[in-house]
Design a protein around this motif. Sequence first.
Motif, mmCIF file in Angstrom:
data_model
loop_
_atom_site.group_PDB
_atom_site.id
_atom_site.type_symbol
_atom_site.label_atom_id
_atom_site.label_comp_id
_atom_site.label_asym_id
_atom_site.label_seq_id
_atom_site.Cartn_x
_atom_site.Cartn_y
_atom_site.Cartn_z
ATOM 1 N N GLU A 35 -14.247 -66.041 -38.436
ATOM 2 C CA GLU A 35 -15.583 -66.384 -38.929
ATOM 3 C C GLU A 35 -16.640 -65.431 -38.374
ATOM 4 O O GLU A 35 -17.553 -65.020 -39.089
ATOM 5 N N ILE A 36 -16.513 -65.072 -37.095
ATOM 6 C CA ILE A 36 -17.449 -64.131 -36.478
ATOM 7 C C ILE A 36 -17.379 -62.788 -37.193
ATOM 8 O O ILE A 36 -18.401 -62.198 -37.558
ATOM 9 N N PHE A 39 -20.168 -60.971 -39.662
ATOM 10 C CA PHE A 39 -20.611 -59.607 -39.364
ATOM 11 C C PHE A 39 -20.484 -58.716 -40.596
ATOM 12 O O PHE A 39 -21.396 -57.969 -40.943
ATOM 13 N N LEU A 40 -19.356 -58.794 -41.279
ATOM 14 C CA LEU A 40 -19.092 -57.924 -42.424
ATOM 15 C C LEU A 40 -19.888 -58.310 -43.674
ATOM 16 O O LEU A 40 -20.099 -57.474 -44.549
ATOM 17 N N ASN A 72 -23.264 -53.736 -42.633
ATOM 18 C CA ASN A 72 -21.995 -53.692 -41.905
ATOM 19 C C ASN A 72 -20.769 -53.598 -42.809
ATOM 20 O O ASN A 72 -19.653 -53.491 -42.325
ATOM 21 N N ARG A 73 -20.959 -53.623 -44.103
ATOM 22 C CA ARG A 73 -19.812 -53.649 -45.031
ATOM 23 C C ARG A 73 -18.933 -52.411 -44.937
ATOM 24 O O ARG A 73 -17.753 -52.468 -45.204
ATOM 25 N N ALA A 74 -19.516 -51.299 -44.556
ATOM 26 C CA ALA A 74 -18.741 -50.063 -44.447
ATOM 27 C C ALA A 74 -18.356 -49.760 -42.998
ATOM 28 O O ALA A 74 -17.969 -48.642 -42.674
ATOM 29 N N ALA A 75 -18.421 -50.772 -42.140
ATOM 30 C CA ALA A 75 -18.087 -50.585 -40.720
ATOM 31 C C ALA A 75 -16.613 -50.238 -40.557
ATOM 32 O O ALA A 75 -15.759 -50.732 -41.288
ATOM 33 N N THR A 76 -16.334 -49.381 -39.595
ATOM 34 C CA THR A 76 -14.950 -49.025 -39.284
ATOM 35 C C THR A 76 -14.349 -50.101 -38.390
ATOM 36 O O THR A 76 -15.071 -50.933 -37.832
ATOM 37 N N VAL A 77 -13.040 -50.044 -38.230
ATOM 38 C CA VAL A 77 -12.352 -50.995 -37.365
ATOM 39 C C VAL A 77 -12.912 -50.914 -35.944
ATOM 40 O O VAL A 77 -13.184 -51.945 -35.314
#
Length: 136
Positions: free
Chosen positions: A35-36, A40-41, A46-51
């Motif tokens: 859920e966290i 975030f995503l 943040n949708r294009a955040a890397t791992v």
Amino acid sequence: MGELKNCPSCGEFFNYTGIREVCNNCALNEEKLYEIVYRFLRKRENRAATVERIVEATGVEETLLHKWVRKGRLQPALFPNLGYPCDNCGSLTTQGKLCKNCTEELKSGLRQFDAAQEFREKVSNHENGTYHTDRK
């Protein structure tokens, strides 16, 4: 009926039924962490955040992110920089067990093997066959 296993996360015994790989307490904890990460995503920025960025921002282990992507809970179509390691080389992939490069390499090797096998069969057939010559 399930089988008694040790939870890989905490070491406690639990009744493994094939649905979850961890005990109930760890499953609940993983769900909270999911859920966290999902909250975030969902934010546009943040949708294009890397791992690595997700791990840094949420504190969730990389292996859990890979697990969720592999199971389809986090979809690379929605979050394009997500993936999990290729079983062969370790580079990120989004489907199957092998990345595109390793898949192509494997296919190429199989094509070469098939061609060599075909060649061996032709040579073998010519050795066992009768040859005719055209003499006039």
